[in-house]
Design a protein around this motif. Structure first.
Motif, PDB file in Angstrom:
ATOM      1  N   GLU A  24      -6.795   9.133 -26.151  1.00 21.36           N
ATOM      2  CA  GLU A  24      -7.673   8.145 -25.525  1.00 21.36           C
ATOM      3  C   GLU A  24      -6.917   6.854 -25.218  1.00 21.36           C
ATOM      4  N   LEU A  27      -4.897   7.547 -22.087  1.00 20.99           N
ATOM      5  CA  LEU A  27      -5.721   7.579 -20.880  1.00 20.99           C
ATOM      6  C   LEU A  27      -6.157   6.171 -20.478  1.00 20.99           C
ATOM      7  N   TYR A  43      -5.330  14.423 -15.831  1.00 20.02           N
ATOM      8  CA  TYR A  43      -4.679  14.114 -17.094  1.00 20.02           C
ATOM      9  C   TYR A  43      -5.539  14.593 -18.266  1.00 20.02           C
ATOM     10  N   THR A  44      -6.830  14.300 -18.181  1.00 19.86           N
ATOM     11  CA  THR A  44      -7.745  14.665 -19.271  1.00 19.86           C
ATOM     12  C   THR A  44      -7.777  16.169 -19.483  1.00 19.86           C
ATOM     13  N   GLN A  48      -6.487  18.314 -22.721  1.00 16.67           N
ATOM     14  CA  GLN A  48      -7.423  19.180 -23.449  1.00 16.67           C
ATOM     15  C   GLN A  48      -6.807  20.555 -23.683  1.00 16.67           C
TER      16      GLN A  48
END
Length: 279
Positions: A24, A27, A43-44, A48
């Motif tokens: 986090e 990001l 990116y997320t 993941q």
């Protein structure tokens, strides 16, 4: 030159734990760099995938990304998708000041086998129906609609098809694969016609599972009739098509979701936002 004993005792820096908090922070750092929201979304998703691969410890060590790269190749992802995921992971490691754990991307010209187009895939299905080869038709449709490896064909059981999903393993990681309703209906019809009430659907008269080579031979017979290169009528090539199609759909859905989110925020801004002053 160092001796074998010296190399054995050489200090190796410890790995780094990829925590949700670290992800986090990374990001948020990217958002502050004013990256587009669709880029943040990529990116997320990439991180993941990495976090799932690192379960249960979450620790990334020297060589981990190289192993992950090979795992993604085995899973049938395209070179572009693999390199995108590696780029995201490498950027995270730079942010965490652990560039020593990064991995090199795949070369753009890496040989990953021939690629079949969606039009060719449909031609294979049509040809299988025309010549009346139901089993080959189902093989083609199964590998083209579900990102399944030939070695996991035994997981396609009556029970799994009825449930609408089946479980396979990508390395040590279990994966649940969705079975489209139309395909499930055809698979269960085939099972009933052959008196298979439970267990693996594709098995021989001797009650043994079909081998990868036998599956490939059946599909390549259809390819010859369809005038399609036999190298394209393989479980691996069809799995790549399935992955590629799913990636393209995911990308379109991500863009649509971000557009809807932006529209929602704009609507809220008009309703309760602070009035801008002129001048």
């Amino acid at each position: 030159m160092r001796t074998a004993e010296e190399r054995k005792n050489e200090y190796t820096p410890p790995g780094v734990q990829i925590t949700p908090e670290a992800v986090e922070r990374f990001l948020e750092h990217r958002r502050q760099k004013l990256l587009a929201e669709d880029t943040i979304g990529r990116y997320t998703l990439g991180l993941q995938k990495l976090q799932i691969y690192l379960e249960p410890t979450g620790v990334l060590e020297l060589g981990t990304l190289e192993d992950w790269k090979k795992e993604l190749q085995r899973a049938g992802y395209s070179v572009g998708t693999i390199n995108l995921n590696l780029s995201v992971a490498n950027n995270l490691l730079d942010f965490l000041r652990r560039g020593d754990l990064k991995a090199e991307p795949l070369p753009a010209d890496v040989q990953t086998g021939p690629e079949i187009t969606r039009g060719e895939y449909l031609r294979l299905l049509q040809t299988a129906r025309l010549v009346g080869n139901e089993r080959a038709y189902l093989f083609i449709k199964l590998f083209g609609a579900v990102p399944l490896s030939a070695n996991d064909l035994g997981a396609v059981t009556v029970e799994a098809v009825r449930a609408g999903h089946l479980q396979v393993f990508c390395g040590k990681t279990p994966q649940m694969l969705y079975i489209p309703a139309a395909l499930a209906k055809e698979l269960l019809s085939y099972a009933r016609e052959h008196g298979i009430r439970a267990g693996a659907i594709f098995r021989s008269r001797a009650d043994t599972l079909y081998s990868r080579s036998r599956v490939t031979v059946e599909m390549q017979k259809i390819a010859a009739d369809a005038r399609i290169s036999p190298e394209k009528a393989t479980p691996r090539a069809l799995k790549k098509l399935c992955r590629r199609t799913m990636d393209e759909i995911d990308e379109k859905l991500r863009i649509l979701a971000l557009q809807n989110y932006e529209a929602l925020l704009n609507s809220e801004q008009k309703a309760i936002g602070w009035e801008e002053k002129e001048g």
